[in-house]
Design an enzyme around this catalytic site. Structure first.
Site, mmCIF file in Angstrom:
data_model
loop_
_atom_site.group_PDB
_atom_site.id
_atom_site.type_symbol
_atom_site.label_atom_id
_atom_site.label_comp_id
_atom_site.label_asym_id
_atom_site.label_seq_id
_atom_site.Cartn_x
_atom_site.Cartn_y
_atom_site.Cartn_z
ATOM 1 C CB THR A 154 -0.853 0.027 1.304
ATOM 2 O OG1 THR A 154 -1.689 -1.113 1.354
ATOM 3 C CG2 THR A 154 -1.717 1.251 1.408
ATOM 4 N NE ARG B 24 -7.712 -8.830 0.753
ATOM 5 C CZ ARG B 24 -6.971 -7.741 0.910
ATOM 6 N NH1 ARG B 24 -6.647 -6.998 -0.123
ATOM 7 N NH2 ARG B 24 -6.532 -7.404 2.109
ATOM 8 C CB VAL B 25 -13.293 -4.905 -0.182
ATOM 9 C CG1 VAL B 25 -13.208 -3.468 0.328
ATOM 10 C CG2 VAL B 25 -14.371 -5.024 -1.264
ATOM 11 C CB SER B 26 -7.681 -3.331 0.035
ATOM 12 O OG SER B 26 -7.230 -2.142 0.577
ATOM 13 C CG ASP B 27 -6.400 -1.671 4.758
ATOM 14 O OD1 ASP B 27 -5.858 -2.541 4.048
ATOM 15 O OD2 ASP B 27 -5.814 -0.641 5.129
ATOM 16 C CB THR C 223 0.719 -0.050 4.984
ATOM 17 O OG1 THR C 223 1.219 -1.093 4.141
ATOM 18 C CG2 THR C 223 1.765 0.287 6.032
ATOM 19 N N GLY C 224 -0.607 -2.928 5.635
ATOM 20 C CA GLY C 224 -0.525 -4.238 6.273
ATOM 21 C C GLY C 224 -1.706 -5.094 5.835
ATOM 22 N N GLY D 213 -5.119 -6.158 5.233
ATOM 23 C CA GLY D 213 -6.348 -5.387 5.187
ATOM 24 C C GLY D 213 -7.458 -5.942 6.052
#
Ligand code: GLY
Length: 295
Positions: free
Chosen positions: A155, A183-186, A204-205, A207
Site C-alpha cells: 500500500t 476482495r476489498v482492501s482496507d 498498511t498491512g 487489510g
C-alpha cells in the site's frame, strides 16, 4: 499559524518480490516528499497528499497504480481513498480498473453525491469523468502472478498538515496479490484512511485485520476525544497485539507530531520526512520522536 508537516509510506511489504534496495526506495520516497512538500506549502494538505500518492502510484516500484499486484484472475484492481479535516468527507474507489491514478478517482468522488464507488460502477465513473484508460500492469507483476507469488501486504499513503491547520490523509493499494477477485482492501475504508481535526492516519498491512480493528478511525477518534497521538497509537496497537495481527501506520496530529508504528512482524516499510527516512516503523517513530524538522 501551524508549521506544515508531511509523512509518506511506501507500504509494508515494499520489499516483497523486489530487487530494489532500501536506499533506492528511500530515494524515491524522498523525491516524493520533496515534491509534495512544495504542494503542501503552495496548495495545502489535501493537494499535498493527492500529489504524494499520485507520484507513488506512478512509480512501478510500489504496489499502487502502475505496478499494482494482480488478483487471482490476473486483473489489477485498484483502491484508494482521501479525506481531509476541512469538510470531513471521506471518498474512495474500490477495485477500479485501467486508471493510472485511483486517488484522482477518489478525489473526483468527493465532489459527488455518492462518495464511494466500486468495480463496474467505479470504472464507468472514471470513464465518464474523462480519465484516460491506462493499463497499470507491469511485466514484473505479471511474472509474480504467473509464479503465483502472493504477498499479504502493500500500500502507499500520505498524511499532511498545512499552515491553516487542515489535516489530510490518502492511501492507495493494489491489494495483496493473488487474492480472490473482488476482495476489498482496507485502504478505501475508514479503517485504512482517516483524518479529522486532531489527527490523520494512513494504514498498511493486512487489510482484513486493519478493517477488523477499525484501526485508522479508532486512533483518530481517540485523538478527537483528547488523547495525545502517541498514546492513541500505543493503546490501539496494544489492543491489536492481543490478536495475532500485523499492520503498520503513519500518523500526524494537529500540532505536527508524527508517529509511525506497527504491530506484529510487519515486513520492512519506508516512511519519509524531508531529509529523513527509515526502513522500519520503529525507526521512523524514533526519528519522529527525536523531533527533527518536519517536511
Ligand atoms: N493494506 C492493503 C491490503 O490489505 O489490501
Amino acid at each position: 499559524m501551524t508549521t506544515p508537516a508531511l509523512i509518506v509510506h511506501g507500504g509494508a511489504g515494499a520489499m516483497e518480490h523486489t530487487e530494489a534496495c532500501a536506499a533506492e526506495i528511500a530515494a524515491r520516497l524522498h523525491a516524493v516528499v520533496d515534491a509534495a512538500h512544495a504542494t503542501l506549502v503552495g496548495a495545502g494538505a489535501r493537494a499535498a497528499v493527492i500529489h504524494a500518492v499520485a507520484l507513488l502510484e506512478d512509480d512501478p516500484l510500489f504496489n499502487a497504480g502502475t505496478g499494482a499486484k494482480l488478483q487471482a484472475d490476473g486483473v489489477a484492481r485498484l483502491s484508494a481513498a482521501l479525506i481531509d479535516s476541512s469538510d470531513g468527507v471521506f471518498s474512495g474507489v474500490i477495485n477500479v480498473e485501467r486508471v493510472s491514478n485511483p486517488v484522482a478517482v477518489a478525489e473526483r468522488l468527493s465532489r459527488e453525491r455518492h462518495h464511494v464507488l466500486a468495480a463496474d460502477g467505479a470504472n464507468a465513473f472514471a470513464r465518464a469523468q474523462g480519465l484516460p484508460e491506462h493499463d497499470p500492469v507491469t511485466p514484473q507483476r505479471q511474472r509474480e502472478w504467473r509464479e503465483a507469488r502472493r504477498g499479504d501486504t502493500g500500500t502507499v499513503g500520505a498524511v499532511a498538515l498545512d499552515a491553516g491547520g487542515v489535516l489530510a490523509a490518502a492511501t492507495s493499494t493494489g491489494g495483496v496479490g493473488h487474492e480472490h477477485p473482488g476482495r476489498v482492501s482496507d485502504s478505501a475504508t475508514v479503517a485504512g484512511t482517516y483524518a479529522a481535526r486532531q489527527a490523520g492516519v494512513s494504514m498498511t498491512g493486512i487489510g482484513e485485520q486493519i478493517v477488523s480493528h477499525a484501526a485508522a478511525a479508532r486512533i483518530v477518534v481517540r485523538c478527537e476525544d483528547g488523547m495525545a497521538l502517541a498514546d492513541a497509537v500505543a493503546r490501539s496497537l496494544d489492543e491489536a497485539s492481543r490478536h495475532d495481527w500485523r499492520f503498520g501506520l503513519i500518523a500526524l496530529d494537529a500540532r505536527g507530531a508524527i508517529v509511525a508504528d506497527q504491530v506484529g512482524d510487519v515486513q520492512t516499510m519506508f516512511a519519509a520526512r524531508r531529509g529523513e527516512w527509515s526502513t522500519s516503523f520503529a525507526e521512523a517513530s524514533r526519528v519522529a520522536h527525536a523531533g527533527g524538522p518536519t517536511a
